[in-house]
Design a protein around this motif. Structure first.
Motif, mmCIF file in Angstrom:
data_model
loop_
_atom_site.group_PDB
_atom_site.id
_atom_site.type_symbol
_atom_site.label_atom_id
_atom_site.label_comp_id
_atom_site.label_asym_id
_atom_site.label_seq_id
_atom_site.Cartn_x
_atom_site.Cartn_y
_atom_site.Cartn_z
ATOM 1 N N ASP A 26 0.830 -1.209 0.000
ATOM 2 C CA ASP A 26 0.000 0.000 0.000
ATOM 3 C C ASP A 26 0.860 1.253 0.000
ATOM 4 O O ASP A 26 0.527 2.262 -0.656
ATOM 5 N N ALA B 247 2.171 1.679 -3.534
ATOM 6 C CA ALA B 247 1.100 2.131 -4.422
ATOM 7 C C ALA B 247 0.744 3.586 -4.138
ATOM 8 O O ALA B 247 0.486 4.387 -5.058
ATOM 9 N N LYS B 248 0.747 3.940 -2.861
ATOM 10 C CA LYS B 248 0.448 5.316 -2.478
ATOM 11 C C LYS B 248 1.515 6.273 -3.015
ATOM 12 O O LYS B 248 1.215 7.394 -3.478
ATOM 13 N N TYR C 114 3.391 5.941 -5.750
ATOM 14 C CA TYR C 114 3.243 6.161 -7.180
ATOM 15 C C TYR C 114 1.969 6.920 -7.506
ATOM 16 O O TYR C 114 1.927 7.693 -8.464
ATOM 17 N N LYS C 115 0.964 6.752 -6.708
ATOM 18 C CA LYS C 115 -0.253 7.516 -6.933
ATOM 19 C C LYS C 115 -0.020 8.987 -6.633
ATOM 20 O O LYS C 115 -0.488 9.881 -7.351
ATOM 21 N N LYS C 116 0.736 9.218 -5.554
ATOM 22 C CA LYS C 116 1.032 10.603 -5.161
ATOM 23 C C LYS C 116 1.843 11.306 -6.233
ATOM 24 O O LYS C 116 1.681 12.521 -6.461
ATOM 25 N N ASN C 117 2.709 10.579 -6.893
ATOM 26 C CA ASN C 117 3.564 11.169 -7.915
ATOM 27 C C ASN C 117 3.018 10.967 -9.329
ATOM 28 O O ASN C 117 3.754 11.142 -10.313
ATOM 29 N N ASP C 118 1.751 10.573 -9.431
ATOM 30 C CA ASP C 118 1.073 10.412 -10.720
ATOM 31 C C ASP C 118 1.839 9.490 -11.661
ATOM 32 O O ASP C 118 2.054 9.766 -12.851
ATOM 33 N N ALA D 27 1.853 6.024 -13.468
ATOM 34 C CA ALA D 27 0.933 4.939 -13.826
ATOM 35 C C ALA D 27 1.622 3.594 -13.652
ATOM 36 O O ALA D 27 2.718 3.375 -14.167
ATOM 37 N N SER E 270 9.724 8.048 -12.559
ATOM 38 C CA SER E 270 8.894 7.105 -13.308
ATOM 39 C C SER E 270 9.703 6.078 -14.067
ATOM 40 O O SER E 270 9.163 5.173 -14.675
ATOM 41 N N LYS F 273 9.171 2.317 -12.846
ATOM 42 C CA LYS F 273 7.798 1.874 -12.574
ATOM 43 C C LYS F 273 7.593 0.402 -12.931
ATOM 44 O O LYS F 273 6.802 -0.304 -12.319
ATOM 45 N N LYS G 186 6.321 -2.254 -10.380
ATOM 46 C CA LYS G 186 5.152 -3.080 -10.681
ATOM 47 C C LYS G 186 5.444 -4.545 -10.383
ATOM 48 O O LYS G 186 4.612 -5.263 -9.822
#
Length: 284
Positions: free
Chosen positions: A93, A96-97, A99-103, A105, A140, A143, A147
């Protein structure tokens, strides 16, 4: 004569009673021995039953101890697996958080991929021997690696969840098997306890019968002794009376024989006198 007949009757009565009581005492002894044998048999059966009860109780304690140990091991393993899942989920989590925070994908996350550890060798667009450009990558750039890590974490989490589910299923089966064994053992235990109680009742009954038979034997032996003592008490008088009567009877027989002999003598004497008279006055 009346006293003589009384003595004779008493002797006959005592003799008959003694024979009857002696027969009863023999019957008492036979029954006492039989009851003693039955008591010994039931006692041995009771001891064997008590031993069997102890064995069943020991088996039940062993089953319970083993089940308790298995259950404790299951709970500990489940707790450890759950803790590991919690840590892995927290790491996943967090990633995932990030990468979500830094936009960034991530694309679809693949869970339950068994070959996730088999990494393919990357393909180079230029020669492997060519020096890389001195350009710093941004957040990025990795990523794809992230993943893969998230997929690995997801796979491990699912694998741990499967392990918990399988453990719970095995635990349920073990518990059911334990309960079935305990039920059978308890039923056997109850049957053995009932048998023990029944044997105790049989032993108590036979013991009471034996005690009653011993008491009856004692009464018969007392009666026998009373008859012996009674005969002993009347023997002097009765023997004297019977002896005296026999003596008088013999004397009377002798007297009668004497009188008969005297009578015959006198009869013979008279015949001689008559013959003598006839010879004296014979004129011819």
């Amino acid at each position: 004569i009346e006293k003589r007949d009384q003595c004779r009757n008493q002797y006959l009565k005592v003799e008959s009673t003694v024979k009857d009581v002696e027969w009863k005492v023999e019957k008492n002894d036979a029954k006492i021995d039989k009851l003693a044998g039955l008591i010994e048999l039931r006692t041995q059966q009771k001891l064997a039953t008590i031993a069997s009860i102890s064995e069943v109780e020991e088996q039940m304690r062993t089953l319970t101890a083993e089940r308790t140990a298995e259950n404790s091991a299951f709970k500990k393993a489940k707790e450890e697996d759950q803790q590991a899942i919690d840590l892995l989920m927290a790491a996943r989590d967090a990633m995932a958080k990030f990468y979500k925070k830094n936009d960034i994908a991530m694309g679809p996350i693949q869970g339950s991929v068994k070959g996730v550890f088999a990494q393919q060798e990357p393909e180079f667009s230029v020669s492997a021997d060519q020096a890389p450009d001195a350009v710093f990558s941004d957040k990025s750039k990795r990523k794809g690696e992230s993943k893969d890590i998230v997929s690995i974490l997801t796979y491990i989490i699912e694998d741990l969840n499967d392990e918990i589910k399988n453990g719970m299923k095995a635990e349920e089966e073990s518990q059911l098997d334990y309960e079935a064994q305990m039920e059978a053992a308890q039923q056997l235990h109850d049957e053995l306890v009932a048998k023990k109680v029944s044997l105790e009742g049989a032993i108590a009954k036979r013991s009471d019968e034996r005690s009653a038979e011993i008491e009856d034997k004692n009464d018969n032996e007392k009666l026998l002794q009373d008859e012996v003592d009674y005969k002993k008490s009347i023997t002097p008088d009765c023997d004297w009376i019977l002896g005296a009567f026999d003596g008088r009877a013999k004397a009377r027989t002798s007297e009668m024989n004497g009188l008969v002999g005297a009578k015959e003598f006198l009869v013979g004497k008279s015949s001689l006198i008559e013959m003598s008279k006839t010879a004296t006055f014979d004129d011819s």
